[in-house]
Design a protein around this motif. Structure first.
Motif, PDB file in Angstrom:
ATOM      1  N   TYR A 188       0.836  -1.207   0.000  1.00 50.57           N
ATOM      2  CA  TYR A 188       0.000   0.000   0.000  1.00 50.57           C
ATOM      3  C   TYR A 188       0.868   1.253   0.000  1.00 50.57           C
ATOM      4  O   TYR A 188       0.483   2.284  -0.580  1.00 50.57           O
ATOM      5  N   GLY A 189       2.028   1.156   0.626  1.00 49.80           N
ATOM      6  CA  GLY A 189       2.937   2.299   0.632  1.00 49.80           C
ATOM      7  C   GLY A 189       3.373   2.682  -0.769  1.00 49.80           C
ATOM      8  O   GLY A 189       3.414   3.866  -1.124  1.00 49.80           O
ATOM      9  N   VAL A 190       3.704   1.687  -1.591  1.00 49.38           N
ATOM     10  CA  VAL A 190       4.084   1.946  -2.978  1.00 49.38           C
ATOM     11  C   VAL A 190       2.939   2.638  -3.723  1.00 49.38           C
ATOM     12  O   VAL A 190       3.153   3.586  -4.490  1.00 49.38           O
ATOM     13  N   SER A 191       1.728   2.184  -3.473  1.00 47.60           N
ATOM     14  CA  SER A 191       0.569   2.732  -4.182  1.00 47.60           C
ATOM     15  C   SER A 191       0.300   4.188  -3.810  1.00 47.60           C
ATOM     16  O   SER A 191       0.016   5.017  -4.679  1.00 47.60           O
ATOM     17  N   VAL A 192       0.392   4.507  -2.518  1.00 44.68           N
ATOM     18  CA  VAL A 192       0.107   5.884  -2.121  1.00 44.68           C
ATOM     19  C   VAL A 192       1.264   6.814  -2.483  1.00 44.68           C
ATOM     20  O   VAL A 192       1.047   8.013  -2.722  1.00 44.68           O
ATOM     21  N   ILE A 193       2.489   6.289  -2.540  1.00 43.62           N
ATOM     22  CA  ILE A 193       3.606   7.105  -3.027  1.00 43.62           C
ATOM     23  C   ILE A 193       3.417   7.410  -4.509  1.00 43.62           C
ATOM     24  O   ILE A 193       3.714   8.518  -4.975  1.00 43.62           O
ATOM     25  N   TRP A 194       2.894   6.436  -5.262  1.00 46.61           N
ATOM     26  CA  TRP A 194       2.591   6.691  -6.674  1.00 46.61           C
ATOM     27  C   TRP A 194       1.534   7.793  -6.798  1.00 46.61           C
ATOM     28  O   TRP A 194       1.655   8.690  -7.649  1.00 46.61           O
ATOM     29  N   ILE A 195       0.532   7.742  -5.944  1.00 47.35           N
ATOM     30  CA  ILE A 195      -0.503   8.779  -5.950  1.00 47.35           C
ATOM     31  C   ILE A 195       0.128  10.155  -5.714  1.00 47.35           C
ATOM     32  O   ILE A 195      -0.199  11.136  -6.408  1.00 47.35           O
ATOM     33  N   ALA A 196       1.031  10.237  -4.752  1.00 46.03           N
ATOM     34  CA  ALA A 196       1.683  11.509  -4.453  1.00 46.03           C
ATOM     35  C   ALA A 196       2.518  11.992  -5.636  1.00 46.03           C
ATOM     36  O   ALA A 196       2.546  13.191  -5.951  1.00 46.03           O
ATOM     37  N   GLY A 197       3.211  11.058  -6.314  1.00 50.51           N
ATOM     38  CA  GLY A 197       3.999  11.435  -7.489  1.00 50.51           C
ATOM     39  C   GLY A 197       3.119  11.946  -8.615  1.00 50.51           C
ATOM     40  O   GLY A 197       3.454  12.937  -9.285  1.00 50.51           O
ATOM     41  N   LEU A 198       1.993  11.294  -8.817  1.00 50.58           N
ATOM     42  CA  LEU A 198       1.052  11.744  -9.846  1.00 50.58           C
ATOM     43  C   LEU A 198       0.483  13.116  -9.493  1.00 50.58           C
ATOM     44  O   LEU A 198       0.316  13.976 -10.365  1.00 50.58           O
ATOM     45  N   ALA A 199       0.215  13.315  -8.215  1.00 50.70           N
ATOM     46  CA  ALA A 199      -0.304  14.613  -7.769  1.00 50.70           C
ATOM     47  C   ALA A 199       0.719  15.719  -8.027  1.00 50.70           C
ATOM     48  O   ALA A 199       0.370  16.817  -8.484  1.00 50.70           O
ATOM     49  N   LEU A 200       1.987  15.439  -7.730  1.00 49.40           N
ATOM     50  CA  LEU A 200       3.043  16.429  -7.961  1.00 49.40           C
ATOM     51  C   LEU A 200       3.128  16.835  -9.423  1.00 49.40           C
ATOM     52  O   LEU A 200       3.202  18.021  -9.753  1.00 49.40           O
ATOM     53  N   CYS A 201       3.136  15.835 -10.305  1.00 47.02           N
ATOM     54  CA  CYS A 201       3.264  16.129 -11.737  1.00 47.02           C
ATOM     55  C   CYS A 201       2.018  16.806 -12.286  1.00 47.02           C
ATOM     56  O   CYS A 201       2.099  17.543 -13.266  1.00 47.02           O
ATOM     57  N   SER A 202       0.873  16.552 -11.662  1.00 46.16           N
ATOM     58  CA  SER A 202      -0.366  17.210 -12.093  1.00 46.16           C
ATOM     59  C   SER A 202      -0.422  18.651 -11.600  1.00 46.16           C
ATOM     60  O   SER A 202      -0.932  19.535 -12.289  1.00 46.16           O
ATOM     61  N   LEU A 203       0.126  18.869 -10.409  1.00 43.93           N
ATOM     62  CA  LEU A 203       0.133  20.211  -9.837  1.00 43.93           C
ATOM     63  C   LEU A 203       1.175  21.115 -10.483  1.00 43.93           C
ATOM     64  O   LEU A 203       0.947  22.302 -10.701  1.00 43.93           O
ATOM     65  N   TYR A 204       2.339  20.525 -10.786  1.00 43.02           N
ATOM     66  CA  TYR A 204       3.461  21.314 -11.266  1.00 43.02           C
ATOM     67  C   TYR A 204       3.970  20.759 -12.590  1.00 43.02           C
ATOM     68  O   TYR A 204       4.894  19.936 -12.606  1.00 43.02           O
ATOM     69  N   PRO A 205       3.361  21.155 -13.708  1.00 42.75           N
ATOM     70  CA  PRO A 205       3.802  20.663 -15.018  1.00 42.75           C
ATOM     71  C   PRO A 205       5.272  20.934 -15.286  1.00 42.75           C
ATOM     72  O   PRO A 205       5.939  20.150 -15.959  1.00 42.75           O
TER      73      PRO A 205
END
Length: 216
Positions: A188-205
């Motif tokens: 689950y840690g890997v999955s939520v870290i992926w979510i955070a990475g996706l959020a970063l790239c979505s927030l900051y192109p």
């Protein structure tokens, strides 16, 4: 980007920290709880000392954060059908998190004859795993194609492989009775870290563009 969109996407960054803090705080009130051996669901299991408030601190707030992030993702990448599908899968994951809180597992979470609540809990858990795994698989392609970042695509692939591998290890640990808690947390840690990475790239192109330049 509108302030509402930023607020929604920021929910994705909060998820790993909320998960870590919530599980740690709940476990402090559970005498003898072993993070390496015991499932996170045991914190809210029937008869557990933390049964009543574990869902209030963990499952329900996380469900809300996933749903809000999914809405932000859909608004950010609304021109792509595949991105919209990934947002729907993340929203489904949030609903699964809600379900695991509404339907606690039986004491020990692995009874010989599971109750209806345990069966529904297991079903919601399966939905949670499949939804995030499929969502990350979509971004293996969308990372470069939509966000213009090879790094996001590779990051999604690495997280996807890690999620599948740790799921296999979880299944083996369930049979052996050893280190299930560790493998579940890694999964689950890997999955939520992926979510955070996706959020970063979505927030900051611009951040995604830097990764693109670094990997070319």
């Amino acid at each position: 980007m509108k302030s509402l969109d930023r607020a929604l996407l920021t929910c994705g960054l909060l998820i790993p920290f909320w998960l870590l803090t919530g599980v740690w705080l709940t476990a402090q009130a559970y005498p003898g709880y072993d993070h390496l051996q015991q499932a996170m669901s045991q914190l809210g299991a029937t008869g557990a000392p933390t049964q009543d408030w574990s869902p209030l601190l963990n499952n329900f707030p996380l469900a809300l954060l996933f749903v809000l992030f999914a809405l932000g993702l859909a608004r950010r990448w609304r021109t792509s059908k595949l991105a919209m599908l990934s947002a729907a899968l993340i929203l489904l994951h949030g609903l699964g998190s809600l379900g695991t809180g509404l339907f606690p597992c039986d004491q020990g979470c692995a009874p010989a004859e599971p109750s209806r609540s345990q069966q529904l809990h297991n079903l919601c858990g399966l939905v949670m795993f499949l939804s995030l795994t499929l969502a990350s698989a979509l971004w293996v392609r969308l990372g470069k194609r939509l966000a213009g970042s090879k790094a996001l695509g590779w990051f999604s692939l690495v997280c996807l492989i890690a999620a599948v591998v740790t799921a296999v290890l979880m299944a083996q640990a369930a049979q052996s009775g050893q280190l299930f808690g560790l493998y579940q947390r890694l999964n689950y840690g890997v999955s939520v870290i992926w979510i955070a990475g996706l959020a970063l790239c979505s927030l900051y192109p611009a951040l995604a563009n830097r990764f693109r330049i670094a990997t070319t």
